[in-house]
Motif scaffolding. Structure first.
Motif, PDB file in Angstrom:
ATOM      1  N   ASP A   1       0.454  -0.938  -0.294  1.00 27.26           N
ATOM      2  CA  ASP A   1       0.256  -0.248   0.216  1.00 27.26           C
ATOM      3  C   ASP A   1       1.195   1.496   0.031  1.00 27.26           C
ATOM      4  O   ASP A   1      -0.048   2.583  -0.759  1.00 27.26           O
ATOM      5  CB  ASP A   1      -0.749  -0.117   1.239  1.00 27.26           C
TER       6      ASP A   1
ATOM      7  N   SER B   1      -0.532  -6.199   1.750  1.00 21.93           N
ATOM      8  CA  SER B   1      -0.562  -4.717   3.037  1.00 21.93           C
ATOM      9  C   SER B   1      -1.112  -5.990   3.867  1.00 21.93           C
ATOM     10  O   SER B   1      -2.581  -5.790   4.071  1.00 21.93           O
ATOM     11  CB  SER B   1      -1.009  -3.749   2.170  1.00 21.93           C
TER      12      SER B   1
ATOM     13  N   SER C   1      -4.082  -2.915   4.569  1.00 22.02           N
ATOM     14  CA  SER C   1      -5.627  -3.233   3.613  1.00 22.02           C
ATOM     15  C   SER C   1      -5.833  -4.323   3.308  1.00 22.02           C
ATOM     16  O   SER C   1      -7.274  -5.006   3.203  1.00 22.02           O
ATOM     17  CB  SER C   1      -5.388  -2.777   2.034  1.00 22.02           C
TER      18      SER C   1
END
Length: 191
Positions: free
Chosen positions: A123, A148, A151
């Motif tokens: 990210d 990530s 996320s």
């Protein structure tokens, strides 16, 4: 229902690359902005179901401190999988792929051990597919991912595919051993 021997997955990497955050996102579905260092080793356990078989999975989240390279061989010697975590925004961690290859080759004797290369923090910064593939190939990894923890991107995929690969290797090993026993029996019966 058949309970199998535990699956041991070591999560390794240098300090501050996101090992604990990756595991926390997978196990708890959350991300903590506050960074805390893992000292030594933290083991988490999970029960999973795969068809008719039940597995206990032990995740060995290793600390990335300066003593880490000295302790790592003890942890990885008899594991089923090693997930080597590197951070996309940390050139130092990415440049140590040859060191990881040496450590893994020197200490893992079972060719069935699943080696996974993970680049976190996609990210913040993303590698190209060719960069990721090149690094993973240099290191001799079976699987590779960009993730990530913040996320959640590809986090579940890392752990699910790693565990699936371990289970597939075990099944292949059982088939191979059965085939060897069958051949030995046939050979003995011909005499």
């Amino acid at each position: 229902m058949n309970e199998q021997r535990p699956i041991n997955v070591v999560i390794a990497g240098r300090a501050c690359v996101g090992k604990t955050s990756l595991l926390k996102r997978y196990r708890e579905g959350s991300f903590d902005e506050i960074y805390s260092t893992t000292i030594g080793l933290c083991i988490e356990t999970q029960e999973i179901q795969n068809g008719e078989e039940r597995f206990k999975v032990n995740y060995w989240d290793t600390g990335g401190d300066y003593l880490f390279p000295c302790r790592l061989p003890v942890f990885i010697r008899k594991c089923d999988a090693v997930i080597v975590v590197n951070a996309a925004d940390n050139c130092c961690s990415l440049s140590q792929i040859d060191e990881w290859k040496c450590v893994l080759q020197e200490n893992i004797k079972d060719p069935q051990t699943v080696l996974v290369f993970v680049v976190t923090k996609c990210d913040v910064k993303r590698l190209t597919d060719s960069q990721l593939t090149k690094l993973a190939t240099i290191g001799g990894f079976n699987l590779w991912f960009q993730t990530s923890a913040k996320s959640g991107e590809n986090v579940n995929l890392v752990f699910e595919e790693t565990i699936d690969a371990v289970i597939a290797n075990r099944k292949k090993q059982q088939i191979d051993m059965g085939e060897q026993k069958r051949r030995k029996f046939e050979c003995c019966c011909l005499l």
